[in-house]
Scaffold this active site. Structure first.
Site, PDB file in Angstrom:
ATOM      1  CG  HIS A 320       6.217   3.021   0.773  1.00 13.48           C
ATOM      2  ND1 HIS A 320       6.071   4.155   0.075  1.00 13.48           N
ATOM      3  CD2 HIS A 320       7.189   2.579   0.601  1.00 13.48           C
ATOM      4  CE1 HIS A 320       7.071   4.041  -0.959  1.00 13.48           C
ATOM      5  NE2 HIS A 320       7.780   3.082  -0.596  1.00 13.48           N
ATOM      6  N   GLY A 321       2.394   1.790   3.704  1.00 15.39           N
ATOM      7  CA  GLY A 321       1.912   1.268   4.638  1.00 15.39           C
ATOM      8  C   GLY A 321       0.823   1.919   5.272  1.00 15.39           C
TER       9      GLY A 321
END
Length: 464
Positions: A320-321
């Site tokens: 996700h990041g």
């Protein structure tokens, strides 16, 4: 270009679908590929490298699958090389800047100047490419000989930017000739408009409340306002991503594809384990099929199972990041899900009321970790949520929460309702097609008005 833009709604869609339906069925793949390419180029116009990376990624996965099928003795080596190329490509754009930034904190003399921008949709098309070559390796599917069909599979504009993550086997039959019936086209258009309404009319206003909190500063808000903002973000991220997925499904129906659903009322879950079976279903399925099960799943004892779960949830966070908060978020989910698997799960399932109450807090708190990337600000925000150790419950403006409650309460109420089954049950009871058409027309008109007034935001998942 995004779905909730005037350019997409009044230029791209009319031009594309007119050409698509007017063309003979055998030419529709070519039209779809050109449209998808135009859609991607419009979003990456100022980053020609991103376009080149996308094209090379498609060609690499296409050739890798063919090589696997033709060289059975070396197929494991070819698969490994194909996966590494995909992972290195994703890692360079998504994680290398973060690594360099952190390294410069330790070694200021490095002084490396980077301007690396994350290519649109890279996390999604990378995972689709990996699933494709892995399934060819396993013998689940045959390698696609047509570069045109494979390119469409990866690049379809309706799900290219933020999923759902589609396996090749999900749509392989539809990659040939498609001729959707008029009723399927109308149903798809209605589905698209409904998803558009969820995004623009509910998710966007709730996003404004969360943005207001960040502007004020977490150290300057009261405890009630902190909780209100967190609830708003929790609803926003669901309706934003759910709305996008619904639009993707609707566009797929209009094109003659069956796009898998990505959400199943996740906020009605009684445990975090159940929540992640209902939230971003295609991502969870991807990690289960291509990470968890190949690592051994739960077949090799409790200790190995826990390690496999740790790997899956750490990778989920990292996917996700690039940031410490995403690692922390993945570890938090791993902890809760492991506890449910071995200690609390049966109790929560036997006592639904307790399970739902537990999830109201658990979901919101995990989203706080997900949303706030700066760890110092994250701790500040939690000190507002739980005003212990001398923190005041109120801010310098004692009744700040009343101001924002008056501004946002309709969106919070309706947003909450659309996280439940109630409005969908009511809508399903409407059999009159004229009434349905009027509702959709009202939604679309209001959406267009809001977009023209500038009440629109990019989809949250675009940055992942």
């Amino acid at each position: 270009m995004v779905f909730s833009s005037i350019q997409f709604l009044f230029i791209f869609m009319p031009v594309f679908f007119t050409a698509y339906y007017a063309a003979p069925v055998k030419f529709r793949n070519i039209i779809l590929l050109f449209a998808s390419a135009a859609f991607y180029i419009a979003g990456a116009f100022h980053y020609p490298l991103h376009i080149a990376v996308f094209v090379l990624s498609i060609i690499t996965d296409y050739l890798t699958a063919l090589f696997i099928e033709k060289n059975q003795k070396q197929k494991k080596l070819i698969l490994t090389a194909g996966i590494l190329i995909n992972i290195l490509n994703l890692s360079f754009f998504k994680y290398f800047p973060f690594i360099i930034f952190e390294a410069q904190k330790l070694f200021p003399e490095l002084n490396i100047q980077l301007n690396i921008v994350l290519p649109i949709g890279i996390s999604f098309y990378t995972f689709q490419g990996i699933s494709y070559i892995a399934d060819v390796y396993k013998g689940k599917i045959k390698a696609e000989r047509s570069l045109l069909k494979f390119s469409i599979y990866i690049s379809m504009f309706e799900q290219l930017i933020a999923g759902p993550i589609i396996k090749y086997s999900d749509i392989s039959e539809n990659l040939g000739q498609r001729n959707p019936k008029p009723q399927e086209i109308l149903k798809g258009a209605g589905t698209f408009i409904f998803g558009l309404g969820l995004k623009v009319l509910l998710a966007n206003p709730l996003g404004k409340l969360w943005a207001d909190l960040k502007t004020i500063g977490y150290d300057s808000i009261s405890t009630p306002l902190a909780w209100m903002g967190l609830i708003a973000f929790s609803i926003q991220i669901y309706l934003d991503f759910f709305g996008y997925s619904v639009m993707a499904i609707g566009l797929g129906e209009m094109l003659g594809f069956k796009i898998p659903k990505n959400f199943d009322f996740p906020y009605l879950s009684r445990s975090m384990t159940e929540f992640w079976r209902r939230w971003h279903i295609t991502l969870g399925s991807w990690f289960r099929e291509y990470i968890y099960i190949p690592l051994g799943g739960n077949r090799k004892g409790k200790c190995r199972t826990v390690l496999n779960l740790l790997a899956v949830w750490l990778l989920t966070g990292i996917w996700h990041g690039a940031g410490y908060n995403f690692i922390l978020w993945g570890l938090l989910l791993f902890t809760l899900i492991t506890l449910e698997k071995y200690i609390t799960g049966n109790f929560l399932n036997r006592h639904p009321a307790v399970g739902h109450l537990y999830m109201l807090f658990a979901i919101s708190l995990t989203w706080a970790v997900f949303a706030i990337e700066d760890t110092a600000q994250l701790f500040e925000f939690f000190s507002r949520l739980f005003p212990f150790f001398g923190q005041s419950v109120f801010s310098s403006f004692r009744y700040d929460y009343m101001k924002y409650l008056n501004m946002y309460y309709p969106f919070i109420i309706f947003g909450f309702l659309f996280c439940t089954r109630l409005p969908y049950k009511i809508l399903k009871k409407i059999r009159n097609k004229g009434i349905i058409a009027i509702i959709l027309l009202l939604i679309f008109s209001t959406v267009v008005y809001c977009i023209l007034k500038g009440f629109d935001d990019p989809f949250l998942y675009f940055r992942f």
